[in-house]
Design an enzyme around this catalytic site. Structure first.
Site, PDB file in Angstrom:
ATOM      1  N   GLU A 185      -3.375  -0.766 -10.472  1.00  0.00           N
ATOM      2  CA  GLU A 185      -3.785   0.922 -10.074  1.00  0.00           C
ATOM      3  C   GLU A 185      -5.482   0.074  -9.026  1.00  0.00           C
ATOM      4  O   GLU A 185      -6.087  -0.382  -9.973  1.00  0.00           O
ATOM      5  CB  GLU A 185      -4.239   1.881 -10.610  1.00  0.00           C
ATOM      6  CG  GLU A 185      -2.943   1.913 -11.361  1.00  0.00           C
ATOM      7  CD  GLU A 185      -2.118   3.109  -9.969  1.00  0.00           C
ATOM      8  OE1 GLU A 185      -2.043   2.852  -9.120  1.00  0.00           O
ATOM      9  OE2 GLU A 185      -1.895   4.429 -10.927  1.00  0.00           O
ATOM     10  N   ASP A 223       7.612  -4.237 -12.844  1.00  0.00           N
ATOM     11  CA  ASP A 223       7.054  -3.053 -13.253  1.00  0.00           C
ATOM     12  C   ASP A 223       7.850  -2.804 -14.199  1.00  0.00           C
ATOM     13  O   ASP A 223       8.857  -2.881 -13.693  1.00  0.00           O
ATOM     14  CB  ASP A 223       5.669  -2.224 -13.060  1.00  0.00           C
ATOM     15  CG  ASP A 223       5.724  -2.020 -11.559  1.00  0.00           C
ATOM     16  OD1 ASP A 223       7.451  -1.857 -11.247  1.00  0.00           O
ATOM     17  OD2 ASP A 223       5.564  -1.618 -10.918  1.00  0.00           O
ATOM     18  N   ASN A 258      -2.431   5.490  -3.112  1.00  0.00           N
ATOM     19  CA  ASN A 258      -3.202   4.776  -3.425  1.00  0.00           C
ATOM     20  C   ASN A 258      -3.788   3.351  -3.198  1.00  0.00           C
ATOM     21  O   ASN A 258      -4.561   3.021  -3.393  1.00  0.00           O
ATOM     22  CB  ASN A 258      -3.994   5.018  -4.874  1.00  0.00           C
ATOM     23  CG  ASN A 258      -2.714   4.443  -5.972  1.00  0.00           C
ATOM     24  OD1 ASN A 258      -2.446   3.679  -5.204  1.00  0.00           O
ATOM     25  ND2 ASN A 258      -3.005   4.682  -7.017  1.00  0.00           N
TER      26      ASN A 258
END
Ligand code: F6R
Length: 242
Positions: free
Chosen positions: A144, A68, A137
């Protein structure tokens, strides 16, 4: 299949990770490595640099594909992932820089940059090993938690928690980019082998969710349970609940 290795200290953590990568490079000099940024792999990269300097391993024929990149940071920005990779690894080993690939976060057209990276991954075919850190998370790459996940390289809006976690590297949270380009879950899972690494007690809960909890888009790393060859390296704290 998930194979969990628990180590006792930072040195073992880095050595175990670097050892897995180095032996792949030794047995297959043309290895294609999927690499990650963040704090977790820094010591692994340091160890790989040492192994290169000791003449144990050469990356001359290897290539790499990073997960990324932030959108909107120039390549030479101290926090761009391209610069991170150059400084933490590529500048110190013999992998030709043109063999190293990081999505372009500074293109005037981010969608085009994501599409190009996708094409590049398609051309590369299967990477031999994908190194991953784990977000608090449950994100892997910058995938995400969401209602649904995307398979291919795409643009993401960074989760507020992710921006807060990464604010430690910037002057203030306002300087943390809001968007990034990331490989999708499908591209990550396509790798022949996955090496997930996590350390510290703040990762214990999410490690347990990812490895033992239900497979859900609310915890993207839980999809690693569907992969046939995952190795997980944990320190005692991150591994305390699994
Ligand atoms: C980095 C990346 C992220 C990190 C994750 C954990 O390229 O894709 O998923 O691996 O945010 O970050 P650290 O290692 O800083 O805890």
């Amino acid at each position: 299949m998930i194979n969990i290795i628990k180590v006792n200290n930072e040195q073992q953590f880095n050595e175990t990770g670097a050892g897995i990568i180095a032996s792949l490079v030794q047995t297959n000099p043309r290895v294609k490595l999927g690499l990650a940024t963040g704090s977790t792999p820094v010591g692994v990269y340091q160890r790989l640099i040492e192994l290169y300097k000791e003449g144990v391993v050469s990356f001359k024929l290897a290539s790499s594909y990073n997960l990324d990149e932030y959108i909107g940071l120039p390549e030479d920005h101290p926090e761009s992932y391209r610069r991170f990779m150059n400084e933490k690894l590529f500048n110190h080993i013999d992998m030709p820089l043109e063999n190293t690939h990081v999505p372009s976060g500074n293109s005037s057209n981010a969608q085009q940059a994501a599409d190009e990276y996708n094409r590049l991954l398609d051309e590369a075919g299967q990477v031999d090993l994908q190194l991953l850190g784990l977000g608090h998370n449950g994100h892997i790459g910058f995938n995400e938690p969401d209602e649904d996940l995307q398979g291919q390289t795409h643009i993401v809006t960074l989760d507020e928690r992710t921006r807060q976690a990464n604010a430690r590297f910037f002057d203030s949270i306002d300087d943390v980019p809001t968007h990034a380009i990331t490989m999708g879950i499908g591209s990550i899972l396509k790798a022949k082998q996955i090496l997930l690494m996590a350390k510290g007690k703040d990762k214990a809960e999410i490690v347990a969710k990812a490895l033992k909890g239900p497979i859900t888009t609310k915890c993207p790393a839980s999809f690693l349970q569907t992969h046939p060859n995952v190795v997980v390296i944990l320190d005692q704290e991150a591994g305390s609940l699994v």
